[in-house]
Design an enzyme around this catalytic site. Structure first.
Site: not given
Ligand SMILES: *Cc1c(COP(=O)(O)O)cnc(C)c1O
Length: 357
Positions: A99, A166, A190
């Site tokens: 990511w 993030d 999540k």
């Molecule tokens: C799941 C995830 C993403 C991607 O998220 P989307 O909403 O599918 O774009 C980005 N960063 C992390 C750390 C993730 O766990």
């Protein structure tokens, strides 16, 4: 059979959330309409938006000067929105997983990118330390929890430039000192809501410093001015997020859930270390995620990997196959996953060990 949901995302949500959303799908708070068919401009939905924003701020103790936005597009859209809104000429990134590297790739479209450190050399199994961050960068971007690799930055960093995080997979799992960050963002799927909702916590005074033209929908100021109602927000996921936040407040907020999360993670890591069949992929204890616990088979037992996953699936464990870039197993043990499920997984690990080792 009782299913134990270890999916990495979308993932387990509290019963409370699922029940209340199910009710609202039939009849949204006595309106006689479904939450799916009510105007986002209705007073009932505006109230949902306001309550969600309010509770989000309260539970994370977000100081004045920050806005909370509820958008579409996923965390992946933020990979581009961050540099678009914040990078004048140079940015710095920490590469701790796929990511993070996707975020880096997007940033390259908007200026110079310094990758301060990377753990790619060891398949992202650790968090690099002793960082030297260029002081002339416009911001420093980190991924606090690396969902795929099971590593986590568990303490808020002190840096001398705007810190962007993030937090897709560890938001609300622990107390966070929001004042140390300029932006915190993530997909809600999540730890908070079904897919379709992206949260962004943004400090107002870092905006408005870039010269480029920012398309209306990609400009944070658009959504700040309109209270996340510039266009149609993802109404049902916002309502679900509100239910999860009410549930979280009710059980004592982030401090209480953090304690439980640490207990769940400790128990599972201890079993993986004790069990002859498995080893943890993250050696440094302080780098181990309390949200995504990864393991592989011990060398002499590698051929049993598939057997174990099949055995566990038969016993009701769902979603424990590791990501293809790591292999082995991964248990995502988000806020809503009960201790019972961790105990059930541990039982399965022990049973399988008794059979095979
Ligand atoms: C799941 C995830 C993403 C991607 O998220 P989307 O909403 O599918 O774009 C980005 N960063 C992390 C750390 C993730 O766990």
């Amino acid at each position: 059979m009782n299913k134990h949901n270890f999916y990495a995302g979308p993932s387990i949500l509290p019963e409370f959330t699922i029940e209340n959303v199910a009710k609202a799908v039939k009849d949204f708070e006595g309106t006689g309409l479904s939450i799916m068919e009510i105007s986002h401009r209705s007073k009932e939905f505006i109230s949902v938006m306001d309550q969600t924003r309010q509770l989000f701020k309260e539970l994370l103790n977000i100081p004045d000067g920050y806005h909370v936005l509820f958008l579409g597009g996923g965390a992946s859209t933020q990979f581009a929105m961050i540099p678009m809104n914040l990078m004048k000429s140079k940015s710095a990134y920490l590469d701790t997983g796929s990511w993070a590297s996707k975020a880096i790739k997007e940033a390259h479209n908007f200026g110079e990118v310094i990758v301060v450190a990377s753990s790619k050399d060891a398949n992202y199994s650790y968090i690099p330390g002793d960082l030297i961050i260029p002081t002339d960068a416009d911001y420093f971007h980190i991924t606090t929890n690396n969902t795929i690799y099971g590593t986590e930055i568990k303490e808020d960093m002190d840096v001398n430039l705007p810190l962007i995080a993030d937090m897709s997979s560890d938001i609300f799992s622990r107390p966070v000192d929001v004042s140390k960050y300029a932006v915190i963002y993530g997909g809600a799927q999540k730890n908070l809501a079904p897919a379709g909702l992206t949260f962004v916590i943004v400090k107002y005074d870092i905006l408005g410093k870039v010269d480029r033209v920012i398309p209306t929908m990609f400009d944070y100021r658009t959504h700040i001015e309109k209270g996340s109602m510039f266009n149609t927000p993802p109404c049902l996921p916002v309502y679900a997020a509100l239910q999860t936040l009410i549930w979280l407040k009710d059980i004592g907020g982030v401090t209480a859930i953090h304690k439980i999360n640490c207990e769940k993670a400790d128990l599972l890591y201890k079993e993986i270390e004790r069990n002859k069949l498995f080893i943890t992929t993250v050696k440094e204890e302080k780098n181990r995620s309390i949200m995504n616990v990864c393991w592989v088979m011990n060398k002499e037992y590698t051929e049993l990997e598939k057997d174990f996953l099949d055995f566990a699936t038969e016993k009701g464990m769902v979603g424990i196959k590791g990501h293809r870039s790591v292999g082995g197993g991964r248990a995502s043990i988000y806020n809503a996953l009960p201790m019972d499920s961790v105990e059930a997984l541990i039982d399965v690990m022990q049973e399988f060990e008794d059979l095979k080792a």
